[in-house]
Enzyme design. Sequence first.
Site, PDB file in Angstrom:
ATOM      1  N   LYS A 215     -41.315  -2.241  -9.127  1.00  0.00           N
ATOM      2  CA  LYS A 215     -42.685  -2.889  -9.618  1.00  0.00           C
ATOM      3  C   LYS A 215     -42.971  -3.984  -8.988  1.00  0.00           C
ATOM      4  O   LYS A 215     -44.354  -4.173  -8.213  1.00  0.00           O
ATOM      5  CB  LYS A 215     -42.487  -3.491 -11.076  1.00  0.00           C
ATOM      6  CG  LYS A 215     -42.320  -2.564 -11.731  1.00  0.00           C
ATOM      7  CD  LYS A 215     -42.011  -2.381 -13.680  1.00  0.00           C
ATOM      8  CE  LYS A 215     -41.388  -3.418 -13.767  1.00  0.00           C
ATOM      9  NZ  LYS A 215     -40.120  -3.379 -13.463  1.00  0.00           N
TER      10      LYS A 215
ATOM     11  N   ARG B 231     -43.755  -4.145 -22.776  1.00  0.00           N
ATOM     12  CA  ARG B 231     -42.150  -3.889 -23.240  1.00  0.00           C
ATOM     13  C   ARG B 231     -41.656  -3.150 -24.209  1.00  0.00           C
ATOM     14  O   ARG B 231     -40.512  -2.275 -23.960  1.00  0.00           O
ATOM     15  CB  ARG B 231     -41.291  -5.233 -22.116  1.00  0.00           C
ATOM     16  CG  ARG B 231     -40.560  -5.179 -20.958  1.00  0.00           C
ATOM     17  CD  ARG B 231     -39.994  -6.280 -21.362  1.00  0.00           C
ATOM     18  NE  ARG B 231     -39.504  -6.500 -19.817  1.00  0.00           N
ATOM     19  CZ  ARG B 231     -39.219  -7.291 -18.658  1.00  0.00           C
ATOM     20  NH1 ARG B 231     -40.982  -7.736 -18.664  1.00  0.00           N
ATOM     21  NH2 ARG B 231     -38.617  -7.742 -17.779  1.00  0.00           N
TER      22      ARG B 231
ATOM     23  N   ARG C 220     -30.365  -8.530  -5.145  1.00  0.00           N
ATOM     24  CA  ARG C 220     -31.203  -8.968  -4.789  1.00  0.00           C
ATOM     25  C   ARG C 220     -31.471 -10.681  -5.142  1.00  0.00           C
ATOM     26  O   ARG C 220     -30.499 -11.292  -5.736  1.00  0.00           O
ATOM     27  CB  ARG C 220     -32.605  -9.123  -6.161  1.00  0.00           C
ATOM     28  CG  ARG C 220     -33.308  -9.954  -6.605  1.00  0.00           C
ATOM     29  CD  ARG C 220     -34.657  -8.845  -7.395  1.00  0.00           C
ATOM     30  NE  ARG C 220     -34.633  -9.291  -8.849  1.00  0.00           N
ATOM     31  CZ  ARG C 220     -35.012  -8.703  -9.765  1.00  0.00           C
ATOM     32  NH1 ARG C 220     -36.075  -8.162  -9.812  1.00  0.00           N
ATOM     33  NH2 ARG C 220     -34.610  -9.472 -11.179  1.00  0.00           N
TER      34      ARG C 220
ATOM     35  N   ARG D 204     -31.352 -14.746  -8.976  1.00  0.00           N
ATOM     36  CA  ARG D 204     -32.296 -14.955 -10.625  1.00  0.00           C
ATOM     37  C   ARG D 204     -30.860 -15.070 -11.739  1.00  0.00           C
ATOM     38  O   ARG D 204     -30.432 -14.835 -11.337  1.00  0.00           O
ATOM     39  CB  ARG D 204     -33.043 -13.705 -10.534  1.00  0.00           C
ATOM     40  CG  ARG D 204     -34.450 -14.146 -10.425  1.00  0.00           C
ATOM     41  CD  ARG D 204     -35.322 -12.760 -10.771  1.00  0.00           C
ATOM     42  NE  ARG D 204     -35.732 -12.783 -11.884  1.00  0.00           N
ATOM     43  CZ  ARG D 204     -35.999 -11.464 -12.389  1.00  0.00           C
ATOM     44  NH1 ARG D 204     -37.086 -10.605 -11.873  1.00  0.00           N
ATOM     45  NH2 ARG D 204     -35.811 -10.649 -13.812  1.00  0.00           N
TER      46      ARG D 204
ATOM     47  N   ARG E  97     -30.232  -6.010 -20.475  1.00  0.00           N
ATOM     48  CA  ARG E  97     -31.776  -5.478 -19.702  1.00  0.00           C
ATOM     49  C   ARG E  97     -32.090  -3.917 -19.467  1.00  0.00           C
ATOM     50  O   ARG E  97     -33.349  -3.549 -20.145  1.00  0.00           O
ATOM     51  CB  ARG E  97     -31.781  -6.338 -18.593  1.00  0.00           C
ATOM     52  CG  ARG E  97     -32.362  -8.033 -18.702  1.00  0.00           C
ATOM     53  CD  ARG E  97     -32.310  -8.686 -17.505  1.00  0.00           C
ATOM     54  NE  ARG E  97     -33.166  -8.759 -16.380  1.00  0.00           N
ATOM     55  CZ  ARG E  97     -33.129  -8.271 -14.823  1.00  0.00           C
ATOM     56  NH1 ARG E  97     -31.759  -8.216 -14.774  1.00  0.00           N
ATOM     57  NH2 ARG E  97     -34.236  -8.701 -14.033  1.00  0.00           N
TER      58      ARG E  97
END
Length: 217
Positions: A14, A89, A128, A164, A175
């Site tokens: 996204k 969300r 990531r 992160r 998550r």
Amino acid sequence: MRNIVMLGVQGSGKGTQADRISARYEIPTISTGKLFRAEIERNTGLGREISSIIKKGELVPAARINQMMGERLSEEDTVNGVIVDGYPRTLEQAQALDDIMSGLSRQVTHVLYIKISDEEAVRRLSGRRVCSNNKCEANYHVEFNPPKKDPNRCDRCGSALMQRADDNPEAIGRRLELYHKDTAPLVDFYKKKGTLHEVDGQQPIPDVEAVINGILA
Ligand code: AMP
């Protein structure tokens, strides 16, 4: 005018696609995650309140976020269109976004639902890397999308790359769990409104971008 919501599990791309749409149509992206990380970095009252919530992969309380979005969407730079990433969300937030938009005589025009499997999400989140400069926050992946110049530095601004705080196995699991429980129902919500566009997010980044360009044209 394009008021776009990016929808999809964490790691679906996204943010990466939002950056590209933003450059193409010259409209800003509002990323709730980025706004929160900037608050944490600046060590503000809100930052201190939410830092442990985010680290664990839990959701920031709705009232906080709806108020913040209401204020941000009232700013001048959003009048010609906007991309919203990381919000809504939950169904409650989706309703709040509709209310905010109609209060501004606007509406959500496109919901881009980028679909990937959970296995792919875990793979992407685990590898990531993000630019440590929070004004940039470009996204990379050690394997699928490494920086072209220096493996440890951002191509765009030269800052160091980092992982992160919430891209750790426990928070990733939590998550994904919250995504399926709270966020996945938004697919039906927007389908009923006729604004949902499903995009196969497992394709290479430029192919996903091409599909999105076709939808937004
Ligand atoms: P993201 O960068 O979108 O993955 O967001 C990072 C974290 O910020 C999330 O795991 C949540 O803790 C928090 N957050 C971001 N957006 C929202 C939202 N719309 N509602 C509640 N919490 C959020």
